[in-house]
Design an enzyme around this catalytic site. Structure first.
Site, PDB file in Angstrom:
ATOM      1  N   GLY A   1      47.687  26.805  22.822  1.00  0.00           N
ATOM      2  CA  GLY A   1      46.494  26.982  21.992  1.00  0.00           C
ATOM      3  C   GLY A   1      45.801  25.651  21.748  1.00  0.00           C
TER       4      GLY A   1
ATOM      5  N   TYR B   1      59.051  36.042  30.290  1.00  0.00           N
ATOM      6  CA  TYR B   1      58.022  36.689  29.477  1.00  0.00           C
ATOM      7  C   TYR B   1      58.372  38.153  29.252  1.00  0.00           C
ATOM      8  CZ  TYR B   1      53.347  37.923  27.840  1.00  0.00           C
ATOM      9  OH  TYR B   1      52.281  38.370  27.079  1.00  0.00           O
TER      10      TYR B   1
ATOM     11  N   LYS C   1      59.760  39.691  25.753  1.00  0.00           N
ATOM     12  CA  LYS C   1      58.975  40.674  24.994  1.00  0.00           C
ATOM     13  C   LYS C   1      59.751  41.971  24.809  1.00  0.00           C
ATOM     14  CE  LYS C   1      54.898  38.608  24.312  1.00  0.00           C
ATOM     15  NZ  LYS C   1      54.242  38.468  23.007  1.00  0.00           N
TER      16      LYS C   1
ATOM     17  N   ASP D   1      50.868  27.481  14.794  1.00  0.00           N
ATOM     18  CA  ASP D   1      50.811  27.403  16.252  1.00  0.00           C
ATOM     19  C   ASP D   1      51.417  26.051  16.636  1.00  0.00           C
ATOM     20  OD1 ASP D   1      48.497  28.804  18.463  1.00  0.00           O
ATOM     21  OD2 ASP D   1      49.741  27.101  19.038  1.00  0.00           O
TER      22      ASP D   1
ATOM     23  N   LEU E   1      60.745  28.667   9.524  1.00  0.00           N
ATOM     24  CA  LEU E   1      59.337  28.743   9.121  1.00  0.00           C
ATOM     25  C   LEU E   1      58.988  27.655   8.108  1.00  0.00           C
ATOM     26  CD1 LEU E   1      58.945  32.611   8.859  1.00  0.00           C
ATOM     27  CD2 LEU E   1      57.676  31.083  10.375  1.00  0.00           C
TER      28      LEU E   1
END
Ligand code: UDP
Length: 322
Positions: free
Chosen positions: A40, A150, A154, A35, A65
């Site tokens: 968050g 958004y 998506k 995250d 990653l």
């Protein structure tokens, strides 16, 4: 779910992500959470710190990653700001999380033969002209409006998932989540349940945008997590709506929150935000038939639990090591 390999959860410190990590750990899985902490909070994961089955890396999903994920066989892709108030201030990062971020996860899944579950959204239906919304409906989205970072992000993520499945045979699942709520929503998140509950508890006016007759269908977090796990272990082709089909006006939600909290706050009306969908309700026939899943917690009970948590945001007990 079998526990071969470990599970990657992106957006692990978020509202849904942290509940998902708890559930997976409690079921005996090894979990890597990542995250970037843009929305968050590590507070939501504090009780997992030091747990032998859990690791956490602060990482932006739009970047390559991090190392240490070689044993991952399943990926829950949740990393994306979800509050309109927040994502409209960070539209570029929001788009990149759903496009570049999801693309990298898909590449990772393809290379390792892992299964990727993408959390999509009812926002792919936009301001829907079909009601309730079933998975075959293509939606009614403003491609350049304030919500488009958004919604279109998506939608692009879904398109990427199905493109990778068709072209490379990548193993994908796509959940279209409708409004979800519960403990660990940020008090300053800007969404309707967190706003109303914090306002009611503070004794300040509840803010209704528009006339309050617009509708949403609210799914308690526990039910949402059950639905995500049921979808991951299934072999369903195509997207699946995960949401509670009981529809409420925003005025009804305000009334329920006032009643449950015993608050004497008044209700103030404010202008409706642009492109605010007028109604939203999932058709969950596919989830019922193919996942044998349906929500169990009614809004009244869910709001009671949510208000109790906002009144006393207790840390959650650490799940036992498997
Ligand atoms: N809303 C409201 N008051 C608030 C926050 C939201 O009336 O304080 C309305 C908002 O305009 C929308 C609905 O509640 O019609 C749900 O908004 P939310 O931001 O929670 O989620 P959305 O479904 O729009 O993504």
């Amino acid at each position: 779910m079998t526990s071969d390999g470990s599970i990657l959860v992106t957006g692990a410190a978020g509202f849904l992500g942290s509940h998902l990590c708890d559930r997976l750990i409690a079921e005996g899985h090894r979990v890597h959470g990542i995250d970037d902490l843009s929305t968050g909070s590590t507070r939501h994961l504090a009780h997992l710190r030091g747990h032998p089955a859990f690791s956490f890396t602060v990482h932006d999903i739009a970047r390559p990653l991090p190392p240490g994920l070689d044993d991952v066989t399943r990926i829950f892709s949740l990393a994306c700001p979800a509050s309109p108030a927040y994502y409209q201030q960070h539209p570029v990062q929001t788009l990149l999380a759903s496009t570049h971020g999801v693309w990298q996860l898909l590449e990772f899944a393809r290379e390792r033969g892992a299964t990727l579950l993408q959390t999509s959204t009812s926002e792919v239906y936009g301001d829907p002209q079909v009601h309730p919304q079933h998975e075959g409906y293509w939606g009614h989205v403003n491609p350049i409006g304030l919500r488009s970072c958004y919604d279109e992000g998506k939608r692009c993520a879904e398109s990427l998932c199905f493109a990778c499945e068709r072209q490379y045979g990548t193993r994908i699942r796509v959940a279209r989540l409708f409004n979800s709520y519960g403990p660990r929503l940020r008090p300053d998140d800007g969404r309707v349940v967190s706003n109303f509950v914090t306002q009611a508890l503070a004794g300040v006016p509840l803010t209704i945008y528009g006339n309050g007759l617009q509708t949403r269908s609210f799914c308690y977090v526990e039910d949402t997590i059950d639905g995500l796990i049921a979808l991951m272990v299934s072999s369903v082709q195509g997207p699946v709506n995960i949401g509670n089909p009981t529809e409420h006006t925003i005025l009804e939600v305000a009334d329920q929150v006032l009643r449950l909290t015993g608050s004497r706050s008044r209700i103030d009306f404010h202008p409706a935000p642009p492109d605010d969908p007028v109604r939203r309700r999932p058709d969950i026939t596919r989830a019922k038939h193919e996942l044998h899943w349906q929500p169990r917690i009614a809004l009244d009970e869910g709001l009671r639990r949510t208000a109790a948590w906002f009144a006393h945001p207790m840390p959650v007990a650490a799940p036992k090591a498997a």
